[in-house]
Design an enzyme around this catalytic site. Structure first.
Site, short mmCIF file in Angstrom:
data_model
loop_
_atom_site.label_atom_id
_atom_site.label_comp_id
_atom_site.label_asym_id
_atom_site.label_seq_id
_atom_site.Cartn_x
_atom_site.Cartn_y
_atom_site.Cartn_z
N LYS A 61 40.87 46.02 55.41
CA LYS A 61 39.42 45.83 55.25
C LYS A 61 38.98 44.45 55.73
O LYS A 61 37.90 44.30 56.27
CB LYS A 61 39.01 45.99 53.78
N GLN B 190 40.68 46.22 47.02
CA GLN B 190 41.61 47.33 46.71
C GLN B 190 41.16 48.63 47.40
O GLN B 190 40.57 48.56 48.45
CB GLN B 190 41.76 47.53 45.19
N ASP C 81 44.84 47.54 50.84
CA ASP C 81 45.58 47.04 52.00
C ASP C 81 45.36 47.88 53.25
O ASP C 81 46.27 48.04 54.08
CB ASP C 81 47.09 46.94 51.70
N GLY D 272 43.78 40.52 48.68
CA GLY D 272 44.14 39.54 49.69
C GLY D 272 43.78 40.05 51.05
O GLY D 272 44.05 41.19 51.38
N HIS D 273 43.09 39.23 51.80
CA HIS D 273 42.74 39.62 53.16
C HIS D 273 43.45 38.66 54.10
O HIS D 273 43.37 37.45 53.90
CB HIS D 273 41.24 39.41 53.42
P1 IMP Z 1 46.06 44.50 39.00
O1 IMP Z 1 44.86 44.73 39.83
O2 IMP Z 1 46.74 43.17 39.29
O3 IMP Z 1 45.85 44.71 37.54
O4 IMP Z 1 47.17 45.60 39.42
C1 IMP Z 1 46.97 46.97 39.17
C2 IMP Z 1 47.45 47.82 40.34
O5 IMP Z 1 46.61 47.57 41.47
C3 IMP Z 1 48.87 47.47 40.82
O6 IMP Z 1 49.48 48.66 41.27
C4 IMP Z 1 48.63 46.54 41.98
O7 IMP Z 1 49.71 46.51 42.88
C5 IMP Z 1 47.40 47.15 42.58
N1 IMP Z 1 46.61 46.20 43.38
C6 IMP Z 1 45.80 45.23 42.93
N2 IMP Z 1 45.24 44.56 43.95
C7 IMP Z 1 45.69 45.15 45.06
C8 IMP Z 1 45.42 44.94 46.46
O8 IMP Z 1 44.65 44.08 46.88
N3 IMP Z 1 46.08 45.76 47.31
C9 IMP Z 1 46.90 46.74 46.89
N4 IMP Z 1 47.17 46.98 45.61
C10 IMP Z 1 46.57 46.19 44.70
#
Ligand code: IMP
Length: 422
Positions: free
Chosen positions: A13, A219, A10, A37-38
């Site tokens: 990007k 991420q 977040d 998510g963008h």
């Molecule tokens: P997962 O990727 O859904 O398995 O989540 C694992 C960890 O990564 C959690 O703490 C999520 O909140 C974090 N996470 C996954 N995608 C994002 C993102 O796009 N932005 C911020 N945190 C993310």
């Protein structure tokens, strides 16, 4: 060129990729899935993208690489939205080797998180972890498999019967009908067939022809499965090395690596976060920075810029430059604390600890900089920035040893200051 999030995701990007897309021919996403998510604003219109690189909004060729896990339903929804906005979908190429997310991955993500209780990871519940588990346990199904019904049925029926046994035996939950799922995914395969290709061959050809390719990580590197704050991480490799694995392009073919750093810090999900501000100031950052998840809508945890973490990201990614985003959000704070070291059991650490246990016990050592009152959203050059904002940028450069190339002062494409050519 590779663009990596240098914090916990977040970082903004999407906006930077959208800006840089004008300078490249192809944008490729190399890991993650619809957990990312963008939000990109173009001409006042907001686009929320989860899987498709935002470069498509600039008319660039876009690639979803083999390292991504693809939820075909989410992809088709996004394609429909983009087509409605007049985007040319023939620019989209999806790797045949990318793994597919099935409904059972979402259910497993949910029940496994619930099972963990207070030890939960705070996942996005988009099935990402279970899909990567299947990939590594060799029970996954790849996008190209959707085009071969016999083979798909062979793999899917075996997988569903195992998943059903687990759901029945361990979680006492709902079971899946493999026939119904098979029909649905054959249909997805038919609809996505025109976009499926060997994206490695495609990218290697593009590079041979001298095309410029932007590798976009989702991420951030502190969520990297190996280099992040394990176990509070995602299941893939957002760090620059992931670009090679997730696309099939070798390291020697990649010329530059940039890190995207938000001017403060946020984290969604659980796990240690030394500079977190739980009080009113954190609330102000959240509201001003609109810090709510693009994918899940969850409020993000907010805090001050942590240069120990960014320094670590700079080391493991060997950044050539930094892109500093959302500097405008910091307007109005009289003092701006920035973590330059940690204190742990009486010791001062400048290095980011590899143990999440240690990190959870670290107290930040702050340098307090004076803030500024000026609205930055109209700044377009270094000279337009107030002296305090310039000092803030200089501190980032000094502490990380990496030059800041670009500063973003608002969500619109024009709200960007280019300090060094990239
Ligand atoms: P997962 O990727 O859904 O398995 O989540 C694992 C960890 O990564 C959690 O703490 C999520 O909140 C974090 N996470 C996954 N995608 C994002 C993102 O796009 N932005 C911020 N945190 C993310």
């Amino acid at each position: 060129m590779v663009l990596v999030g240098a914090q916990w995701g977040d970082e903004g990007k999407g906006k930077v990729v959208d800006y840089l897309a004008a300078r490249v021919d192809v944008v490729v996403r190399y890991q993650g899935g619809a957990n990312a998510g963008h939000t990109v604003v173009v001409g006042g219109r907001e686009y929320r993208l989860h899987l498709i690189p935002s470069g498509i909004l600039q008319g660039r060729e876009v690639v979803i690489g083999n390292g991504v896990v693809v939820d075909p339903a989410a992809l088709l929804r996004e394609m429909e939205e983009l087509a409605g906005a007049g985007c040319d979908l023939s620019l989209l190429h999806v790797s045949e080797a990318a793994h597919v997310i099935f409904p059972y991955h979402l259910v497993l993500d949910e029940v496994e998180e619930n099972w963990r209780g207070s030890r939960r990871l705070g996942t996005t519940r988009r099935g990402i972890g279970p899909a990567y588990q299947d990939k590594f346990s060799r029970t996954g199904i790849r996008m190209g498999d959707l085009l071969h019904p016999d083979y798909l049925w062979e793999r899917l029926s075996a997988r569903v019967s195992h998943v059903n046994a687990v759901l029945r035996g361990v979680y006492g939950g709902r079971e899946f009908d493999p026939q119904e799922m098979f029909r649905l995914y054959c249909d997805y395969g038919r609809r996505l067939a025109p976009y499926l290709t060997d994206t490695t061959a495609y990218l290697l050809r593009a590079l041979r022809e001298g095309k410029k390719v932007l590798f976009e990580g989702a991420q951030g590197c502190l969520l990297d499965i190996d280099h992040g704050t394990y176990p509070f991480v995602t299941s893939s490799s957002p760090t620059a090395g992931g670009a090679c694995i997730g696309t099939g392009v070798a390291p020697t073919l990649i010329d530059r690596i940039y890190g995207v750093v938000k001017a403060y810090a946020t984290r969604v999900g659980d796990g240690p976060f030394p500079t977190e501000e739980r009080g009113e100031k954190g609330e102000i950052l959240r509201e001003r920075g609109r810090e709510y998840g693009t994918t899940t809508g969850r409020p993000r945890r907010c805090g001050w810029l942590d240069l120990v973490a960014v320094r670590y990201a700079a080391q493991i990614n060997a950044f050539d430059g930094l892109m500093l985003t959302k500097l405008d959000t910091l307007t109005g704070f009289s003092r701006l604390p920035v973590a330059v070291a940690y204190r742990w059991r009486g010791e001062t650490w400048r290095e980011f600890p590899r143990s999440v246990k240690v990190l959870g016990e670290c107290e930040p050592v702050y340098r307090e900089l004076p803030g500024w009152e000026e609205d930055l959203s109209r700044a377009r050059s270094w000279d337009d920035l107030p002296p305090a904002a310039r000092d803030y940028i200089r501190l980032v450069e000094e502490e990380t040893g990496v030059p800041v190339c670009l500063v973003s002062v608002g969500p619109e494409r024009e709200q960007t200051i280019l300090l060094r050519e990239v």
